[in-house]
Design a protein around this motif. Structure first.
Motif, PDB file in Angstrom:
ATOM      1  N   ASP A 309      26.182  83.339  75.986  1.00 49.82           N
ATOM      2  CA  ASP A 309      24.770  83.889  75.545  1.00 49.82           C
ATOM      3  C   ASP A 309      24.416  83.472  74.317  1.00 49.82           C
ATOM      4  OD1 ASP A 309      24.805  85.061  78.157  1.00 49.82           O
ATOM      5  OD2 ASP A 309      25.541  86.790  77.513  1.00 49.82           O
ATOM      6  N   ARG A 310      25.252  83.518  73.245  1.00 50.59           N
ATOM      7  CA  ARG A 310      24.992  83.357  71.920  1.00 50.59           C
ATOM      8  C   ARG A 310      24.629  81.815  71.853  1.00 50.59           C
ATOM      9  NH1 ARG A 310      23.378  87.489  68.533  1.00 50.59           N
ATOM     10  NH2 ARG A 310      24.894  89.324  68.729  1.00 50.59           N
ATOM     11  N   PHE A 311      25.234  80.982  72.407  1.00 48.44           N
ATOM     12  CA  PHE A 311      24.967  79.523  72.082  1.00 48.44           C
ATOM     13  C   PHE A 311      23.488  79.394  72.299  1.00 48.44           C
ATOM     14  CE2 PHE A 311      25.143  74.995  72.598  1.00 48.44           C
ATOM     15  CZ  PHE A 311      25.901  74.484  71.550  1.00 48.44           C
ATOM     16  N   ALA A 312      23.184  79.607  73.636  1.00 50.44           N
ATOM     17  CA  ALA A 312      21.746  79.470  74.334  1.00 50.44           C
ATOM     18  C   ALA A 312      20.656  79.925  73.170  1.00 50.44           C
ATOM     19  CB  ALA A 312      22.016  80.152  75.525  1.00 50.44           C
ATOM     20  N   ALA A 313      21.202  81.330  72.796  1.00 50.10           N
ATOM     21  CA  ALA A 313      20.133  81.841  71.993  1.00 50.10           C
ATOM     22  C   ALA A 313      19.847  81.078  70.679  1.00 50.10           C
ATOM     23  CB  ALA A 313      20.249  83.296  71.830  1.00 50.10           C
ATOM     24  N   ALA A 314      21.215  80.828  70.078  1.00 51.47           N
ATOM     25  CA  ALA A 314      21.017  80.167  68.636  1.00 51.47           C
ATOM     26  C   ALA A 314      20.370  78.941  68.788  1.00 51.47           C
ATOM     27  CB  ALA A 314      22.408  80.154  68.263  1.00 51.47           C
ATOM     28  N   THR A 315      20.674  78.017  69.673  1.00 51.41           N
ATOM     29  CA  THR A 315      20.276  76.634  69.706  1.00 51.41           C
ATOM     30  C   THR A 315      19.106  76.485  70.702  1.00 51.41           C
ATOM     31  OG1 THR A 315      21.480  76.269  71.829  1.00 51.41           O
ATOM     32  CG2 THR A 315      22.706  75.947  69.817  1.00 51.41           C
ATOM     33  N   GLY A 316      18.476  77.380  71.327  1.00 51.55           N
ATOM     34  CA  GLY A 316      17.579  77.168  72.381  1.00 51.55           C
ATOM     35  C   GLY A 316      17.898  76.203  73.522  1.00 51.55           C
ATOM     36  N   SER A 317      19.130  75.801  73.625  1.00 55.77           N
ATOM     37  CA  SER A 317      19.575  74.971  74.545  1.00 55.77           C
ATOM     38  C   SER A 317      19.681  75.501  75.686  1.00 55.77           C
ATOM     39  CB  SER A 317      20.795  74.181  74.344  1.00 55.77           C
ATOM     40  OG  SER A 317      20.853  73.292  73.154  1.00 55.77           O
ATOM     41  N   ALA A 318      19.263  74.735  76.895  1.00 56.07           N
ATOM     42  CA  ALA A 318      19.646  75.439  78.095  1.00 56.07           C
ATOM     43  C   ALA A 318      21.117  75.088  78.569  1.00 56.07           C
ATOM     44  CB  ALA A 318      18.394  74.590  79.339  1.00 56.07           C
ATOM     45  N   ARG A 319      21.381  75.893  79.609  1.00 55.90           N
ATOM     46  CA  ARG A 319      22.853  75.856  80.282  1.00 55.90           C
ATOM     47  C   ARG A 319      22.760  74.512  81.137  1.00 55.90           C
ATOM     48  NH1 ARG A 319      24.920  81.597  80.081  1.00 55.90           N
ATOM     49  NH2 ARG A 319      23.510  82.577  78.970  1.00 55.90           N
ATOM     50  N   SER A 320      23.948  74.097  81.224  1.00 58.80           N
ATOM     51  CA  SER A 320      23.918  72.740  81.853  1.00 58.80           C
ATOM     52  C   SER A 320      23.251  72.614  83.252  1.00 58.80           C
ATOM     53  CB  SER A 320      25.557  72.348  82.275  1.00 58.80           C
ATOM     54  OG  SER A 320      25.732  71.136  82.911  1.00 58.80           O
ATOM     55  N   ASN A 321      22.726  71.275  83.458  1.00 53.01           N
ATOM     56  CA  ASN A 321      21.795  71.357  84.583  1.00 53.01           C
ATOM     57  C   ASN A 321      22.795  70.213  85.725  1.00 53.01           C
ATOM     58  OD1 ASN A 321      21.843  68.459  83.774  1.00 53.01           O
ATOM     59  ND2 ASN A 321      19.400  68.524  83.367  1.00 53.01           N
ATOM     60  N   TYR A 322      24.062  70.295  85.200  1.00 51.91           N
ATOM     61  CA  TYR A 322      24.731  69.356  86.140  1.00 51.91           C
ATOM     62  C   TYR A 322      26.152  70.009  86.264  1.00 51.91           C
ATOM     63  CZ  TYR A 322      26.949  67.619  81.530  1.00 51.91           C
ATOM     64  OH  TYR A 322      27.597  67.437  80.590  1.00 51.91           O
ATOM     65  N   ILE A 323      26.612  71.139  85.790  1.00 52.46           N
ATOM     66  CA  ILE A 323      27.899  71.629  86.042  1.00 52.46           C
ATOM     67  C   ILE A 323      27.465  73.109  85.612  1.00 52.46           C
ATOM     68  CG2 ILE A 323      30.186  72.313  84.866  1.00 52.46           C
ATOM     69  CD1 ILE A 323      30.237  69.344  83.934  1.00 52.46           C
ATOM     70  N   GLY A 324      28.042  73.988  86.832  1.00 54.73           N
ATOM     71  CA  GLY A 324      28.172  75.374  86.505  1.00 54.73           C
ATOM     72  C   GLY A 324      27.142  76.255  87.347  1.00 54.73           C
TER      73      GLY A 324
END
Ligand code: ZN
Length: 385
Positions: A309-324
């Motif tokens: 949650d925090r990594f997504a918010a801090a970086t603006g990166s999306a969660r993986s589109n190929y794992i998970g």
């Protein structure tokens, strides 16, 4: 009559004072809560905690939006819970700076910068196999790199160092598995062991001298006598971990007194171009040989969800589109660093080094600072939630 004419102004003054006090408390709380979002520029903004509370606090709504910003995915329900606790601890402006600097006091965090820049020069040493409980694996690998040659080892070390700075600012003791201070490795089993013993080993391990110094400077209000006093009630057998006994969390983690309170192994993936985004790897339940992850599966998932949650918010990166499957979470039983851990631990794959757009982020120091902030905030949420 004269009484009647003097009381009302007093009352009005009282009301004004009360309103002013209430406004001040709201500002303080919001300022406190804004720390996470105000710290994007890294170590250079060491003064941020001092500046954060005063000017920009828009009020309690800020608190809500921050919490929601951290909960873009499955962990939505958790951030508000955490958020609800914090302002109460710090409603007094006088306590604000002190509380922030001691938020993680007594907590030991293990950061594991994936791979080692020196592994490339030691192929024979790192290719030997080690026992990971349910099988054998290579001691370590070189890790991956961007197409332009920026190595995963360099990336993970930089992000880990930035996160260490941020965590120390919150009062945590931070232990590294390696700090490019050894020719290669450590092996994956040693990386797990480092977290399992970080609480006690912290005092003697040469790699952790900075952590020890941290403790001394942050912890001098808690006298050693105090530490042993409180420790002795919990367990007499933990004399090796006396310094950690200051941490309130240790009373809850009775079976892992000598281990870190949380561990994060930092990596970046090497997948195909077009595969983008980060994912967090959680330990599967593994009971084989020296491995028994049963006690850490649940807390590790909590750590991992907050981290995502925090990594997504801090970086603006999306969660993986190929794992998970879009969750940004994966569960694995083949990683020695997780299998052999006895304390809550996750891996984070910060993105895919072989994708040009992810690679562009990795090579940007500002993005790496955001990544470090996201990791710090995720760990902090887990340790204080
Ligand atoms: Zn890696």
């Amino acid at each position: 009559m004269s009484n009647g004419s003097t009381f009302p102004p007093h009352r009005r003054l009282g009301v004004r004072l009360a309103l002013a006090l209430a406004a001040l408390l709201a500002v303080c709380s919001a300022g406190w809560w804004a720390w996470g979002s105000s710290r994007g520029d890294g170590p250079a903004k060491d003064g941020a905690p001092k500046a954060a509370p005063a000017p920009s606090a828009p009020g309690p709504s800020q608190r809500r939006s921050d919490a929601e910003a951290g909960g873009a995915g499955t962990g939505d329900g958790k951030s508000p819970t955490t958020g609800g606790d914090r302002p109460e601890k710090t409603s007094d402006d006088a306590d604000l700076k002190g509380n922030r600097a001691t938020l993680l006091k007594g907590k030991v965090v293990l950061l594991d910068p994936g791979h080692n820049p020196g592994n490339r020069e030691h192929p024979r040493e790192i290719s030997r196999s080690v026992d990971v409980g349910n099988g054998r694996k290579e001691c370590d690998t070189t890790g991956t790199a961007t197409n332009a040659g920026y190595s995963e080892a360099a990336f993970t070390l930089d992000v880990a160092r930035r996160a260490r700075t941020l965590l120390r600012e919150l009062g945590a003791t931070v232990v590294f598995t390696q700090d490019a201070d050894r020719p290669y490795g450590p092996c994956v089993n040693e990386r797990a062991a480092a977290g399992n013993t970080a609480g006690a080993g912290n005092k003697t391990d040469t790699a952790n001298t900075a952590g020890a110094a941290n403790k001394a400077s942050d912890g001098n209000t808690a006298a050693p006598e105090n530490k042993t006093d409180t420790a002795s009630t919990a367990s007499a057998g933990n004399t090796a971990g006396t310094e950690n006994k200051t941490g309130a969390a240790n009373t809850a983690h009775t079976e892992h007194k000598t281990g870190a309170d949380a561990a994060v192994s930092i990596h970046a993936d090497g997948s195909g171009a077009g595969h983008r985004g980060f994912h967090v790897i959680l330990p599967a339940r593994v009971t084989a040989g020296a491995a028994d992850t049963s006690p850490i599966v649940k807390p590790s998932r909590e750590l991992g969800e907050r981290l995502a949650d925090r990594f997504a918010a801090a970086t603006g990166s999306a969660r993986s589109n190929y794992i998970g499957g879009g969750t940004g979470l994966d569960v694995r039983a083949d990683l020695g660093g997780l299998n052999l851990s006895t304390i809550p631990k996750v891996f984070i794959e910060c993105g895919n080094m072989r994708d040009p757009r992810d690679a562009a982020q990795f090579t940007d120091p500002e993005w790496r600072q955001k990544a470090a902030r996201g990791i710090t905030e995720g760990i902090t949420d887990f340790l204080t939630g």
